[in-house]
Design an enzyme around this catalytic site. Structure first.
Site, PDB file in Angstrom:
ATOM      1  N   ASP A   1       0.887  -1.159   0.000  1.00 58.44           N
ATOM      2  CA  ASP A   1       0.000   0.000   0.000  1.00 58.44           C
ATOM      3  C   ASP A   1       0.930   1.216   0.000  1.00 58.44           C
ATOM      4  O   ASP A   1       1.421   1.625   1.046  1.00 58.44           O
ATOM      5  CB  ASP A   1      -0.900  -0.019   1.240  1.00 58.44           C
ATOM      6  CG  ASP A   1      -1.895   1.114   1.256  1.00 58.44           C
ATOM      7  OD1 ASP A   1      -2.143   1.721   0.186  1.00 58.44           O
ATOM      8  OD2 ASP A   1      -2.437   1.417   2.339  1.00 58.44           O
TER       9      ASP A   1
ATOM     10  N   GLU B   1      -1.107  -1.266  -4.739  1.00 59.16           N
ATOM     11  CA  GLU B   1      -2.391  -0.597  -4.926  1.00 59.16           C
ATOM     12  C   GLU B   1      -2.218   0.559  -5.895  1.00 59.16           C
ATOM     13  O   GLU B   1      -1.320   1.388  -5.753  1.00 59.16           O
ATOM     14  CB  GLU B   1      -2.933  -0.069  -3.602  1.00 59.16           C
ATOM     15  CG  GLU B   1      -4.300   0.570  -3.768  1.00 59.16           C
ATOM     16  CD  GLU B   1      -4.888   1.027  -2.465  1.00 59.16           C
ATOM     17  OE1 GLU B   1      -5.796   0.343  -1.960  1.00 59.16           O
ATOM     18  OE2 GLU B   1      -4.431   2.065  -1.948  1.00 59.16           O
TER      19      GLU B   1
ATOM     20  N   ASP C   1      -2.738   0.856   6.915  1.00 64.94           N
ATOM     21  CA  ASP C   1      -1.877   0.656   5.745  1.00 64.94           C
ATOM     22  C   ASP C   1      -1.334  -0.770   5.688  1.00 64.94           C
ATOM     23  O   ASP C   1      -1.169  -1.344   4.618  1.00 64.94           O
ATOM     24  CB  ASP C   1      -0.701   1.650   5.768  1.00 64.94           C
ATOM     25  CG  ASP C   1      -1.157   3.070   5.969  1.00 64.94           C
ATOM     26  OD1 ASP C   1      -1.521   3.713   4.974  1.00 64.94           O
ATOM     27  OD2 ASP C   1      -1.170   3.527   7.128  1.00 64.94           O
TER      28      ASP C   1
END
Length: 185
Positions: A9, A70, A143
């Protein structure tokens, strides 16, 4: 043979990572999770170097078979998108140097893969990650949990070319990339 999947992330302030092992089509097991941080008070190049160095060390330690990142697409906060794009570029470069394939997933794809709904809340995603990986505690911060969800998505969906459906977010991203290429011509 089991595959090691690293989910990331990306972010400059907090960059979450999650490592899982895929042993069969939907069998995944937790390996490790964490967050790399840099101070927003530091100069941009120092922040990129700090996160990049941490990712490089992680790649050397974990030796993943694949990396999933992501893909953020937001028209509202250009500054945030730019910082995520910068660190994502560094991660892709580091993976390319090591011959590790990289796949990008939108938040909608990750939510749909992990919960069954592309509109799931962060809490729903975190709860499902905890259940899927049989964790005793919810991974924190968010996260880190998101990175595990990204890794699970990659393990379950495989490479981007194997995806069957296109979400609204994917369509927007594809359209934006096509429009950008048209402007460059």
């Amino acid at each position: 043979m089991p595959d090691i999947v690293l989910g990331i992330d990306p972010g400059l302030t907090r960059c979450g990572y999650g490592v899982i092992v895929k042993s069969s089509s939907r069998q995944v097991a937790f390996q490790r999770v964490g967050v790399f941080e840099s101070s927003s008070k530091d100069e941009l190049s120092l922040r990129i170097e700090k996160i990049g160095t941490a990712i490089s060390k992680l790649l050397a330690e974990v030796k993943p078979d694949s990396v999933a990142i992501e893909r953020v697409f937001s028209q509202q906060n250009l500054h945030s998108v730019m910082s995520v794009a910068q660190i994502s570029g560094v991660i892709v470069y580091l993976c390319k140097k090591k011959g590790i394939p990289v796949t990008f997933y939108t938040p909608t794809e990750v939510k749909a893969a992990v919960t069954g709904s592309g509109r799931a809340s962060k809490d729903q995603v975190t709860t499902m990650v905890t259940k899927i990986l049989h964790l005793k505690e919810i991974p924190k911060p968010a996260d880190a949990a998101d990175a595990l969800a990204i890794a699970i998505t990659a393990a379950w969906r495989g490479s981007g070319s194997q995806q069957v459906t296109e979400t609204a977010s994917q369509r927007k991203w594809r359209d934006a990339e096509a429009a950008s290429k048209q402007k460059q011509r």
